[in-house]
Scaffold this active site. Structure first.
Site, PDB file in Angstrom:
ATOM      1  N   GLY A  16     -64.103  49.504  45.185  1.00  0.00           N
ATOM      2  CA  GLY A  16     -64.510  50.638  45.225  1.00  0.00           C
ATOM      3  C   GLY A  16     -64.764  51.627  46.449  1.00  0.00           C
ATOM      4  O   GLY A  16     -63.510  51.753  47.126  1.00  0.00           O
ATOM      5  N   ILE A  17     -65.837  52.098  46.940  1.00  0.00           N
ATOM      6  CA  ILE A  17     -65.763  53.118  47.820  1.00  0.00           C
ATOM      7  C   ILE A  17     -65.170  52.596  49.250  1.00  0.00           C
ATOM      8  O   ILE A  17     -64.512  53.117  50.029  1.00  0.00           O
ATOM      9  CB  ILE A  17     -67.087  53.534  48.031  1.00  0.00           C
ATOM     10  CG1 ILE A  17     -67.662  54.248  46.969  1.00  0.00           C
ATOM     11  CG2 ILE A  17     -67.301  54.206  49.198  1.00  0.00           C
ATOM     12  CD1 ILE A  17     -69.093  54.589  46.660  1.00  0.00           C
ATOM     13  N   ASP A  36     -65.289  41.443  53.518  1.00  0.00           N
ATOM     14  CA  ASP A  36     -66.022  41.670  52.406  1.00  0.00           C
ATOM     15  C   ASP A  36     -66.556  40.105  52.052  1.00  0.00           C
ATOM     16  O   ASP A  36     -65.771  39.244  52.598  1.00  0.00           O
ATOM     17  CB  ASP A  36     -65.061  41.861  51.257  1.00  0.00           C
ATOM     18  CG  ASP A  36     -65.853  42.368  49.908  1.00  0.00           C
ATOM     19  OD1 ASP A  36     -65.863  43.713  49.700  1.00  0.00           O
ATOM     20  OD2 ASP A  36     -66.141  41.605  49.198  1.00  0.00           O
ATOM     21  N   TYR A 155     -83.596  49.668  45.171  1.00  0.00           N
ATOM     22  CA  TYR A 155     -82.567  50.441  45.766  1.00  0.00           C
ATOM     23  C   TYR A 155     -82.742  51.603  46.400  1.00  0.00           C
ATOM     24  O   TYR A 155     -82.180  51.931  47.476  1.00  0.00           O
ATOM     25  CB  TYR A 155     -81.494  50.502  44.334  1.00  0.00           C
ATOM     26  CG  TYR A 155     -80.132  51.031  44.804  1.00  0.00           C
ATOM     27  CD1 TYR A 155     -79.249  50.318  45.553  1.00  0.00           C
ATOM     28  CD2 TYR A 155     -79.713  52.288  44.460  1.00  0.00           C
ATOM     29  CE1 TYR A 155     -77.937  50.776  45.838  1.00  0.00           C
ATOM     30  CE2 TYR A 155     -78.783  52.908  45.031  1.00  0.00           C
ATOM     31  CZ  TYR A 155     -77.776  52.061  45.526  1.00  0.00           C
ATOM     32  OH  TYR A 155     -76.395  52.763  45.940  1.00  0.00           O
ATOM     33  N   LYS A 159     -82.002  52.600  50.316  1.00  0.00           N
ATOM     34  CA  LYS A 159     -81.289  53.860  50.710  1.00  0.00           C
ATOM     35  C   LYS A 159     -81.789  54.696  51.698  1.00  0.00           C
ATOM     36  O   LYS A 159     -81.476  55.548  52.383  1.00  0.00           O
ATOM     37  CB  LYS A 159     -80.583  54.441  49.594  1.00  0.00           C
ATOM     38  CG  LYS A 159     -79.412  53.498  48.839  1.00  0.00           C
ATOM     39  CD  LYS A 159     -78.375  52.930  49.829  1.00  0.00           C
ATOM     40  CE  LYS A 159     -77.206  52.047  48.941  1.00  0.00           C
ATOM     41  NZ  LYS A 159     -76.538  51.796  50.109  1.00  0.00           N
TER      42      LYS A 159
HETATM   43  N1  LIG Z   1     -70.904  53.861  43.284  1.00  0.00           N
HETATM   44  C1  LIG Z   1     -71.798  54.753  43.205  1.00  0.00           C
HETATM   45  O1  LIG Z   1     -72.221  55.512  42.466  1.00  0.00           O
HETATM   46  C2  LIG Z   1     -72.702  54.740  44.744  1.00  0.00           C
HETATM   47  C3  LIG Z   1     -73.542  55.867  44.627  1.00  0.00           C
HETATM   48  C4  LIG Z   1     -74.161  55.744  45.804  1.00  0.00           C
HETATM   49  C5  LIG Z   1     -74.139  55.007  46.899  1.00  0.00           C
HETATM   50  N2  LIG Z   1     -73.025  53.721  46.679  1.00  0.00           N
HETATM   51  C6  LIG Z   1     -73.003  52.915  47.705  1.00  0.00           C
HETATM   52  O2  LIG Z   1     -71.728  52.752  48.152  1.00  0.00           O
HETATM   53  C7  LIG Z   1     -71.284  51.397  48.595  1.00  0.00           C
HETATM   54  C8  LIG Z   1     -70.178  51.022  47.866  1.00  0.00           C
HETATM   55  O3  LIG Z   1     -70.570  50.907  46.517  1.00  0.00           O
HETATM   56  P1  LIG Z   1     -69.498  50.687  45.503  1.00  0.00           P
HETATM   57  O4  LIG Z   1     -70.049  51.433  44.127  1.00  0.00           O
HETATM   58  O5  LIG Z   1     -68.134  50.669  45.958  1.00  0.00           O
HETATM   59  O6  LIG Z   1     -69.641  49.173  44.973  1.00  0.00           O
HETATM   60  P2  LIG Z   1     -68.591  47.917  44.400  1.00  0.00           P
HETATM   61  O7  LIG Z   1     -69.721  46.943  43.828  1.00  0.00           O
HETATM   62  O8  LIG Z   1     -67.617  48.321  43.595  1.00  0.00           O
HETATM   63  O9  LIG Z   1     -68.119  47.276  45.980  1.00  0.00           O
HETATM   64  C9  LIG Z   1     -69.078  46.608  46.838  1.00  0.00           C
HETATM   65  C10 LIG Z   1     -68.232  45.842  47.701  1.00  0.00           C
HETATM   66  O10 LIG Z   1     -69.095  45.237  48.661  1.00  0.00           O
HETATM   67  C11 LIG Z   1     -68.984  43.740  48.874  1.00  0.00           C
HETATM   68  N3  LIG Z   1     -70.308  43.126  48.999  1.00  0.00           N
HETATM   69  C12 LIG Z   1     -71.367  42.834  48.226  1.00  0.00           C
HETATM   70  N4  LIG Z   1     -72.344  42.051  48.994  1.00  0.00           N
HETATM   71  C13 LIG Z   1     -71.525  41.918  50.066  1.00  0.00           C
HETATM   72  C14 LIG Z   1     -72.297  41.297  51.311  1.00  0.00           C
HETATM   73  N5  LIG Z   1     -73.161  40.627  51.333  1.00  0.00           N
HETATM   74  N6  LIG Z   1     -71.252  41.162  52.523  1.00  0.00           N
HETATM   75  C15 LIG Z   1     -70.085  41.771  52.228  1.00  0.00           C
HETATM   76  N7  LIG Z   1     -69.794  42.588  51.252  1.00  0.00           N
HETATM   77  C16 LIG Z   1     -70.380  42.484  50.246  1.00  0.00           C
HETATM   78  C17 LIG Z   1     -68.631  43.266  47.186  1.00  0.00           C
HETATM   79  O11 LIG Z   1     -67.834  42.136  47.175  1.00  0.00           O
HETATM   80  C18 LIG Z   1     -67.672  44.538  46.800  1.00  0.00           C
HETATM   81  O12 LIG Z   1     -66.351  44.404  47.252  1.00  0.00           O
HETATM   82  C19 LIG Z   1     -72.906  50.636  48.464  1.00  0.00           C
HETATM   83  O13 LIG Z   1     -73.553  50.685  49.381  1.00  0.00           O
HETATM   84  C20 LIG Z   1     -73.516  51.246  47.274  1.00  0.00           C
HETATM   85  O14 LIG Z   1     -74.864  51.286  47.352  1.00  0.00           O
HETATM   86  C21 LIG Z   1     -72.296  53.827  45.581  1.00  0.00           C
END
Ligand SMILES: NC(=O)c1ccc[n+]([C@@H]2O[C@H](COP(=O)([O-])OP(=O)(O)OC[C@H]3O[C@@H](n4cnc5c(N)ncnc54)[C@H](O)[C@@H]3O)[C@@H](O)[C@H]2O)c1
Length: 259
Positions: A16-17, A36, A155, A159
């Site tokens: 993801g991000i 990760d 959540y 944040k």
């Molecule tokens: N996707 C969205 O719409 C969105 C919106 C607002 C904020 N965010 C924030 O962006 C960040 C990334 O989100 P995403 O959508 O890419 O999530 P995702 O679930 O696609 O990826 C998250 C990654 O974090 C890793 N991870 C989870 N727990 C972990 C830990 N304890 N230690 C190390 N790695 C860990 C997972 O293995 C995964 O690879 C998060 O903080 C999320 O809250 C996402």
């Protein structure tokens, strides 16, 4: 390339991000450490980042565990000699109504999203103080600013904690030439949101496409983010052009939340 020779550590970089940020940083010339919980995913990202030609490192780390955070940062410094930028991106959630949330949800979500971000920030700052400066970028969310479409209230609170921590950390670390900012993504098409949309589709008896379309209809610019939209902001905050920006949280959300 604006990040030539900068050592950048990205947490949650396997998907993801975080993956998009690691790749974008590598594209700007950075040396990238991808951390990760899932080592295979971290290795996949590091492999892709290596296509940009710079050195890369994949690290297995649990960002909810202080000993693991310590080992993660120590590994980066042992390998590359310094740490210029940390992106505290790892985060977790689940889709739930406020009255269905449990103590276990609070502990699981805050362990990574709030406690994890704090201790990653503190451990990275220890290196940055010693080397004369650095950049810290925290992944918050528009959930922390009151977005009504958040996955859940716990959540949102985690944040909000990141946004508050960003301000105080920026004030206290400025004397060490460390900038601390956060990014508040809106709806961003990753597994996290894919799972959330699938959950809502199930509970509302709709198709995934219908729920996604309903989400996008509420976004003023009419489109959800791609992970690259968040990565572009992270690259800017790490770059020389952002040297006098600190303590700020930037929404990247197509206009969903305007405060
Ligand atoms: N996707 C969205 O719409 C969105 C919106 C607002 C904020 N965010 C924030 O962006 C960040 C990334 O989100 P995403 O959508 O890419 O999530 P995702 O679930 O696609 O990826 C998250 C990654 O974090 C890793 N991870 C989870 N727990 C972990 C830990 N304890 N230690 C190390 N790695 C860990 C997972 O293995 C995964 O690879 C998060 O903080 C999320 O809250 C996402």
């Amino acid at each position: 390339m604006s990040l030539k020779n900068q050592v950048v550590l990205v947490t949650g970089a396997g998907n993801g991000i975080g993956e998009a940020i690691a790749l974008a940083m590598a594209g700007e010339g950075a040396t990238v450490a991808a951390a990760d919980l899932d080592l295979n995913a971290a290795q996949r990202t590091a492999q892709k980042a290596s296509a940009h030609g710079g050195p890369v490192l994949a690290i297995q780390a649990d960002c909810g565990d202080v000993a693991s955070i310590d080992a993660m940062v120590a590994r980066v410094v042992a390998e590359f000699g310094r740490l210029d930028v940390i992106v505290n991106n790892a985060g977790v959630t689940r889709d739930a109504y406020i009255m269905d949330l449990t103590e276990a949800d609070w502990d699981r979500i805050h362990r990574v999203n709030a406690k994890g971000v704090f201790f990653c920030l503190q451990r990275a700052a220890k290196e940055m103080i010693g080397q004369g400066g650095g950049r810290i970028i925290n992944m918050a969310s528009i959930a922390g600013r009151g977005f009504a479409g958040t996955s859940n209230a716990i959540y949102a609170a985690s944040k909000g904690a990141v946004i508050a921590l960003t301000k105080t950390a920026a004030q206290q670390l400025a004397q060490h030439n460390i900038n601390v900012n956060s990014i508040c993504p809106g709806v961003t098409m990753t597994d996290l949101v894919g799972n959330l949309i699938a959950d809502r589709a199930r509970s509302q008896g709709k198709t995934v496409e219908e729920v996604r379309a309903a989400f996008e209809k509420t976004i003023p610019l009419g489109r959800a983010n791609e992970p690259a939209d968040i990565a572009a902001m992270a690259v800017f905050l790490a770059s020389p052009g952002a040297r006098n920006i600190t303590g700020q949280s930037y929404n990247v959300d197509g206009g969903l939340v305007t405060s």
